[in-house]
Design a protein around this motif. Structure first.
Motif, PDB file in Angstrom:
ATOM      1  N   GLY A  92     -11.780  28.725  17.852  1.00 38.56           N
ATOM      2  CA  GLY A  92     -12.596  29.830  18.349  1.00 38.56           C
ATOM      3  C   GLY A  92     -13.322  29.519  19.637  1.00 38.56           C
ATOM      4  O   GLY A  92     -14.193  30.296  20.058  1.00 38.56           O
ATOM      5  N   GLU A  93     -12.983  28.390  20.282  1.00 43.20           N
ATOM      6  CA  GLU A  93     -13.647  27.987  21.539  1.00 43.20           C
ATOM      7  C   GLU A  93     -15.168  27.914  21.366  1.00 43.20           C
ATOM      8  O   GLU A  93     -15.924  28.243  22.261  1.00 43.20           O
ATOM      9  N   ARG A  94     -15.597  27.453  20.178  1.00 42.41           N
ATOM     10  CA  ARG A  94     -17.033  27.428  19.895  1.00 42.41           C
ATOM     11  C   ARG A  94     -17.657  26.056  20.078  1.00 42.41           C
ATOM     12  O   ARG A  94     -18.871  25.941  20.217  1.00 42.41           O
ATOM     13  N   GLY A  95     -16.819  25.007  20.047  1.00 41.80           N
ATOM     14  CA  GLY A  95     -17.325  23.662  20.229  1.00 41.80           C
ATOM     15  C   GLY A  95     -18.433  23.332  19.251  1.00 41.80           C
ATOM     16  O   GLY A  95     -18.327  23.572  18.053  1.00 41.80           O
ATOM     17  N   TYR A  96     -19.539  22.798  19.795  1.00 44.99           N
ATOM     18  CA  TYR A  96     -20.697  22.473  18.958  1.00 44.99           C
ATOM     19  C   TYR A  96     -21.810  23.498  19.075  1.00 44.99           C
ATOM     20  O   TYR A  96     -22.802  23.432  18.357  1.00 44.99           O
ATOM     21  N   ARG A  97     -21.685  24.483  19.955  1.00 42.97           N
ATOM     22  CA  ARG A  97     -22.791  25.424  20.181  1.00 42.97           C
ATOM     23  C   ARG A  97     -23.020  26.346  18.983  1.00 42.97           C
ATOM     24  O   ARG A  97     -24.164  26.608  18.607  1.00 42.97           O
ATOM     25  N   LYS A  98     -21.954  26.836  18.383  1.00 51.32           N
ATOM     26  CA  LYS A  98     -22.107  27.690  17.196  1.00 51.32           C
ATOM     27  C   LYS A  98     -22.717  26.892  16.040  1.00 51.32           C
ATOM     28  O   LYS A  98     -23.583  27.389  15.308  1.00 51.32           O
ATOM     29  N   GLN A  99     -22.249  25.669  15.878  1.00 48.42           N
ATOM     30  CA  GLN A  99     -22.774  24.795  14.828  1.00 48.42           C
ATOM     31  C   GLN A  99     -24.286  24.615  14.986  1.00 48.42           C
ATOM     32  O   GLN A  99     -25.047  24.725  14.018  1.00 48.42           O
ATOM     33  N   ILE A 100     -24.745  24.347  16.210  1.00 48.11           N
ATOM     34  CA  ILE A 100     -26.169  24.102  16.463  1.00 48.11           C
ATOM     35  C   ILE A 100     -26.967  25.383  16.271  1.00 48.11           C
ATOM     36  O   ILE A 100     -28.061  25.369  15.690  1.00 48.11           O
ATOM     37  N   ARG A 101     -26.431  26.503  16.705  1.00 50.07           N
ATOM     38  CA  ARG A 101     -27.164  27.766  16.535  1.00 50.07           C
ATOM     39  C   ARG A 101     -27.348  28.097  15.058  1.00 50.07           C
ATOM     40  O   ARG A 101     -28.430  28.513  14.631  1.00 50.07           O
ATOM     41  N   ASP A 102     -26.291  27.936  14.288  1.00 54.87           N
ATOM     42  CA  ASP A 102     -26.399  28.199  12.846  1.00 54.87           C
ATOM     43  C   ASP A 102     -27.492  27.331  12.216  1.00 54.87           C
ATOM     44  O   ASP A 102     -28.272  27.803  11.386  1.00 54.87           O
ATOM     45  N   TRP A 103     -27.526  26.073  12.616  1.00 52.72           N
ATOM     46  CA  TRP A 103     -28.524  25.168  12.046  1.00 52.72           C
ATOM     47  C   TRP A 103     -29.941  25.580  12.452  1.00 52.72           C
ATOM     48  O   TRP A 103     -30.848  25.590  11.620  1.00 52.72           O
ATOM     49  N   LEU A 104     -30.136  25.940  13.716  1.00 54.60           N
ATOM     50  CA  LEU A 104     -31.466  26.347  14.182  1.00 54.60           C
ATOM     51  C   LEU A 104     -31.945  27.592  13.435  1.00 54.60           C
ATOM     52  O   LEU A 104     -33.108  27.677  13.033  1.00 54.60           O
ATOM     53  N   VAL A 105     -31.051  28.553  13.257  1.00 54.25           N
ATOM     54  CA  VAL A 105     -31.423  29.777  12.550  1.00 54.25           C
ATOM     55  C   VAL A 105     -31.765  29.451  11.093  1.00 54.25           C
ATOM     56  O   VAL A 105     -32.707  30.016  10.519  1.00 54.25           O
ATOM     57  N   GLU A 106     -31.009  28.538  10.482  1.00 58.96           N
ATOM     58  CA  GLU A 106     -31.294  28.168   9.098  1.00 58.96           C
ATOM     59  C   GLU A 106     -32.650  27.485   8.953  1.00 58.96           C
ATOM     60  O   GLU A 106     -33.254  27.520   7.881  1.00 58.96           O
ATOM     61  N   GLN A 107     -33.139  26.885  10.021  1.00 57.28           N
ATOM     62  CA  GLN A 107     -34.468  26.276   9.957  1.00 57.28           C
ATOM     63  C   GLN A 107     -35.572  27.330   9.919  1.00 57.28           C
ATOM     64  O   GLN A 107     -36.695  27.053   9.518  1.00 57.28           O
ATOM     65  N   GLY A 108     -35.249  28.548  10.363  1.00 57.78           N
ATOM     66  CA  GLY A 108     -36.238  29.621  10.341  1.00 57.78           C
ATOM     67  C   GLY A 108     -36.688  30.081  11.704  1.00 57.78           C
ATOM     68  O   GLY A 108     -37.675  30.817  11.824  1.00 57.78           O
ATOM     69  N   ASN A 109     -35.968  29.685  12.779  1.00 58.22           N
ATOM     70  CA  ASN A 109     -36.352  30.073  14.138  1.00 58.22           C
ATOM     71  C   ASN A 109     -35.485  31.216  14.655  1.00 58.22           C
ATOM     72  O   ASN A 109     -34.313  31.327  14.309  1.00 58.22           O
ATOM     73  N   GLU A 110     -36.082  32.055  15.499  1.00 61.68           N
ATOM     74  CA  GLU A 110     -35.300  33.013  16.280  1.00 61.68           C
ATOM     75  C   GLU A 110     -34.680  32.255  17.446  1.00 61.68           C
ATOM     76  O   GLU A 110     -35.343  31.437  18.090  1.00 61.68           O
ATOM     77  N   VAL A 111     -33.421  32.548  17.739  1.00 62.30           N
ATOM     78  CA  VAL A 111     -32.683  31.784  18.745  1.00 62.30           C
ATOM     79  C   VAL A 111     -32.000  32.736  19.707  1.00 62.30           C
ATOM     80  O   VAL A 111     -31.398  33.737  19.295  1.00 62.30           O
TER      81      VAL A 111
END
Length: 338
Positions: A92-111
């Motif tokens: 999906g040409e997502r690299g590590y950026r999608k992975q990091i965004r999912d993790w940040l959102v799971e922490q409870g932050n707006e991203v």
């Protein structure tokens, strides 16, 4: 004989006690049968066949914090680099950026990801990266966008394109170019925390020599900035520093340049560790309230809704314009007749 004696005594008990004893034995047998079935249907280990889908692993990251990083401040994130930052040749040409965004959102932050480019099969995919872009052009392009967006978290993975284009760029002056880039980012976005990173390994010997030289210079820039008290950490990506779970040659794809999904996931995990590090240091600051939405996905949904609304309005506006023209023509004729 003892068993017969016990049975004989039980036969002399009142009927109520007999039923109670029989019921207890029945419950024990039922519980044992259910437990045996559970063990058969739920083996300890499950054999996994076929390739690993790292998209599933992206949804099974560390346990989220309820209140978010830095007490839940919005995170306006800018990824800076070249094709590896884009995530080329990953699923999906997502690299590590999608992975990091999912993790940040799971922490409870707006991203909200910000940048001049949009790349990758996910909604909030803004990024400040372009294919085959060395460090010097990266700085030039950052000057066009950073003052307007002012991210409060910046992740840099730059320099690999300098090494892949040694005839024109190469490892010379990477220290100064990287220092110029980071200094400008702090100047244009004073609330930013910056995560620098070294470059992953290359299977080509001549490129690997350049990578090691570039990494030594990047480490020196990070060391100098940290010594000066700047909110900077270094995400170490190269395995030659003896750290576990780094990208190795087996994680490089068929083009001998970009990682496979497993390699990108390792890079994302290293960045996540660095984000945790800066959060523990208390460096993350709320972004400037400059009108940029805090939630990048909500912003994209609003853009798409507005675009659809404009498309739907165009036929109505065209029909309305034709009606106005038809009304003007008869009036014009009357004026001429009068």
């Amino acid at each position: 004989m003892r068993v017969l004696s016990v049975l004989g005594r039980c036969s002399q008990l009142p009927a109520f006690y007999k039923f109670t004893i029989v019921g207890v034995f029945a419950l024990i047998l039922i519980s044992k049968s259910a437990r045996d079935k559970a063990l058969v249907s739920s083996p300890v280990a499950t054999l996994q066949t076929g390739p690993v889908d790292f998209r599933e692993r992206w949804d099974k990251l560390r346990r989220p914090k309820n209140n978010g990083l830095a007490d839940g401040i919005p995170l306006r994130v800018m990824f800076i680099g070249a094709s590896m930052t884009l995530g080329e040749h990953s699923t999906g040409e997502r690299g590590y950026r999608k992975q990091i965004r999912d993790w940040l959102v799971e922490q409870g932050n707006e991203v909200n990801y910000v940048g001049q480019n949009r790349f990758g099969d996910f909604l909030d995919n803004d990024v400040q990266a372009f294919g085959a872009q060395p460090i010097k052009p990266t700085l030039d392009r950052c000057k066009e966008i950073v003052p307007q967006t002012q991210p409060n978290l910046i992740l840099i993975n730059a320099g690999s394109s300098d090494c892949f284009q040694q005839n024109h760029w190469g490892p010379a002056f990477i220290l100064q170019k990287m220092r110029d880039l980071v200094d400008y980012l702090f100047e244009a976005s004073p609330r930013a925390t910056i995560i620098m990173s070294t470059i992953i390994t290359s299977p080509w010997d001549n490129v690997e020599d350049c990578v090691k030289s570039a990494n030594a210079q990047i480490r020196q820039v990070a060391t100098d900035l940290i010594r000066e008290g700047k909110p900077v950490v270094l995400a170490e990506m190269h395995y030659d520093q003896g750290l576990p779970n780094r990208v190795e040659k087996k994680h490089i794809g068929k083009d001998n340049m970009h990682p496979i999904d497993a390699g990108y996931f390792l890079m994302g995990d290293i960045f996540i560790e660095s984000i945790q590090d800066v959060e523990e240091k208390g460096w993350l600051q709320a972004p400037v309230n400059n009108g940029i939405p805090f939630d990048g996905e909500a912003e994209r949904h609003a853009e798409e809704a507005k675009s659809e609304e404009q498309i739907q309005e165009k036929p109505d506006e065209q029909a309305k314009g034709e009606e106005e023209k038809s009304e003007v023509k008869p009036n014009a004729r009357r004026r001429r007749n009068i």
